[in-house]
Motif scaffolding. Structure first.
Motif, mmCIF file in Angstrom:
data_model
loop_
_atom_site.group_PDB
_atom_site.id
_atom_site.type_symbol
_atom_site.label_atom_id
_atom_site.label_comp_id
_atom_site.label_asym_id
_atom_site.label_seq_id
_atom_site.Cartn_x
_atom_site.Cartn_y
_atom_site.Cartn_z
ATOM 1 N N GLY A 77 0.800 -1.216 0.000
ATOM 2 C CA GLY A 77 0.000 0.000 0.000
ATOM 3 C C GLY A 77 0.832 1.265 0.000
ATOM 4 N N PHE A 78 2.157 1.152 -0.061
ATOM 5 C CA PHE A 78 3.028 2.324 -0.085
ATOM 6 C C PHE A 78 2.920 3.043 -1.429
ATOM 7 N N VAL A 79 3.049 4.366 -1.369
ATOM 8 C CA VAL A 79 3.074 5.178 -2.574
ATOM 9 C C VAL A 79 4.408 4.939 -3.284
ATOM 10 N N GLU A 80 4.346 4.773 -4.600
ATOM 11 C CA GLU A 80 5.572 4.559 -5.362
ATOM 12 C C GLU A 80 6.417 5.831 -5.327
ATOM 13 N N GLY A 81 7.718 5.650 -5.146
ATOM 14 C CA GLY A 81 8.615 6.793 -5.152
ATOM 15 C C GLY A 81 10.003 6.376 -4.708
ATOM 16 N N PRO A 82 10.965 7.289 -4.863
ATOM 17 C CA PRO A 82 12.327 6.980 -4.427
ATOM 18 C C PRO A 82 12.352 6.671 -2.932
ATOM 19 N N GLY A 83 12.911 5.524 -2.601
ATOM 20 C CA GLY A 83 13.000 5.111 -1.203
ATOM 21 C C GLY A 83 11.945 4.111 -0.789
ATOM 22 N N LYS A 98 0.781 -0.697 7.169
ATOM 23 C CA LYS A 98 -0.274 0.214 7.617
ATOM 24 C C LYS A 98 0.168 1.018 8.834
ATOM 25 N N LEU A 99 0.970 0.422 9.697
ATOM 26 C CA LEU A 99 1.480 1.140 10.856
ATOM 27 C C LEU A 99 2.372 2.298 10.419
ATOM 28 N N VAL A 100 3.150 2.071 9.387
ATOM 29 C CA VAL A 100 4.024 3.126 8.868
ATOM 30 C C VAL A 100 3.172 4.221 8.235
ATOM 31 N N ILE A 101 2.209 3.841 7.412
ATOM 32 C CA ILE A 101 1.396 4.799 6.669
ATOM 33 C C ILE A 101 0.569 5.689 7.600
ATOM 34 N N GLN A 102 0.059 5.125 8.673
ATOM 35 C CA GLN A 102 -0.813 5.916 9.553
ATOM 36 C C GLN A 102 -0.045 6.889 10.440
ATOM 37 N N ASN A 103 1.245 6.696 10.609
ATOM 38 C CA ASN A 103 2.048 7.598 11.437
ATOM 39 C C ASN A 103 2.686 8.660 10.566
ATOM 40 N N ARG A 104 2.049 9.781 10.483
ATOM 41 C CA ARG A 104 2.541 10.891 9.665
ATOM 42 C C ARG A 104 3.328 11.825 10.573
ATOM 43 N N MET A 105 4.624 11.976 10.264
ATOM 44 C CA MET A 105 5.485 12.802 11.106
ATOM 45 C C MET A 105 6.409 13.662 10.263
ATOM 46 N N ARG A 109 10.666 14.097 14.012
ATOM 47 C CA ARG A 109 9.925 13.046 14.710
ATOM 48 C C ARG A 109 10.249 11.670 14.153
ATOM 49 N N TRP A 110 10.452 11.566 12.820
ATOM 50 C CA TRP A 110 10.827 10.266 12.245
ATOM 51 C C TRP A 110 12.204 9.852 12.760
ATOM 52 N N LYS A 111 13.133 10.795 12.819
ATOM 53 C CA LYS A 111 14.468 10.470 13.344
ATOM 54 C C LYS A 111 14.365 9.979 14.779
ATOM 55 N N ALA A 112 13.570 10.674 15.594
ATOM 56 C CA ALA A 112 13.392 10.276 16.996
ATOM 57 C C ALA A 112 12.737 8.902 17.104
ATOM 58 N N THR A 113 11.770 8.633 16.236
ATOM 59 C CA THR A 113 11.093 7.332 16.260
ATOM 60 C C THR A 113 12.050 6.214 15.874
ATOM 61 N N ILE A 114 12.856 6.448 14.846
ATOM 62 C CA ILE A 114 13.838 5.446 14.430
ATOM 63 C C ILE A 114 14.851 5.201 15.546
ATOM 64 N N LYS A 115 15.301 6.265 16.191
ATOM 65 C CA LYS A 115 16.252 6.121 17.309
ATOM 66 C C LYS A 115 15.617 5.311 18.439
ATOM 67 N N TRP A 116 14.347 5.598 18.733
ATOM 68 C CA TRP A 116 13.643 4.853 19.781
ATOM 69 C C TRP A 116 13.552 3.375 19.410
ATOM 70 N N ILE A 134 13.677 8.368 5.634
ATOM 71 C CA ILE A 134 13.037 9.553 6.212
ATOM 72 C C ILE A 134 12.544 10.485 5.108
ATOM 73 N N ASP A 135 13.352 10.698 4.074
ATOM 74 C CA ASP A 135 12.929 11.557 2.963
ATOM 75 C C ASP A 135 11.668 11.005 2.295
ATOM 76 N N TYR A 136 11.626 9.691 2.092
ATOM 77 C CA TYR A 136 10.446 9.073 1.486
ATOM 78 C C TYR A 136 9.211 9.311 2.359
ATOM 79 N N LEU A 137 9.345 9.067 3.660
ATOM 80 C CA LEU A 137 8.202 9.196 4.569
ATOM 81 C C LEU A 137 7.702 10.635 4.655
ATOM 82 N N VAL A 138 8.626 11.580 4.763
ATOM 83 C CA VAL A 138 8.237 12.988 4.870
ATOM 84 C C VAL A 138 7.603 13.468 3.566
#
Length: 162
Positions: A77-83, A98-105, A109-116, A134-138
């Motif tokens: 269900g991910f959007v096609e794109g680099p990354g 779905k857990l990734v898609i629903q968490n919009r940051m 915040r993504w860096k902090a989540t990855i570190k956690w 992170i670039d893909y998600l943002v």
């Protein structure tokens, strides 16, 4: 005093009786299942464990595994794109897309989540992929300012008549 002893004995007997009923019911279910499996060997839970049995695998066609339709990765269900493939390879090993898609940051915040996740959930070092992920998600799942529910649009309203 004698009444208290009698009440305690009744209570103990009820507890013992409940445990006895549960144990007997469990044994009964086990025996019925065992008899069923013995009478129907083709359903046996041990089928496939014999050394001469054939293991059947369902082939996954390469085209279907990473198929993209209308700009969406079908399997995740991910959007096609680099990354996107870095996300698929690193994120969906541990949890649903779905857990990734629903968490919009945002980026921080993504860096902090990855570190956690690395500190508490045994996420490996992402190396060069971290910035790509992170670039893909943002880019594709930025934070949204919205209420509990988005406003309905493109609705043909009609009047109720008395």
């Amino acid at each position: 005093m004698e009444k208290q002893n009698h009440d305690k004995l009744k209570k103990d007997f009820r507890s013992f009786y409940k445990v006895l009923v549960i144990v007997c019911a469990s044994i009964g279910v086990f025996v019925v299942a065992l008899v069923y499996l013995i009478k129907n060997p083709d359903i046996s839970i041990f089928k496939g464990s014999e050394p001469d049995s054939e293991i059947v695998t369902v082939p996954v066609e390469e085209d279907d595994f990473d198929k993209i339709e209308n700009g969406i990765h079908v399997r995740t269900g991910f959007v096609e794109g680099p990354g996107m493939m870095e996300i698929v390879q690193n994120c969906t090993n541990c949890h649903s897309a779905k857990l990734v898609i629903q968490n919009r940051m945002n980026k921080e915040r993504w860096k902090a989540t990855i570190k956690w996740m690395q500190e508490t959930q045994n996420l490996w070092d992402l190396g060069e992929n971290e910035d790509i992920i992170i670039d893909y998600l943002v880019t594709n799942y930025p934070p949204q300012k919205k209420g509990r529910r988005t406003v309905l649009t493109d609705i043909d309203w009609y009047e109720l008549k008395d």
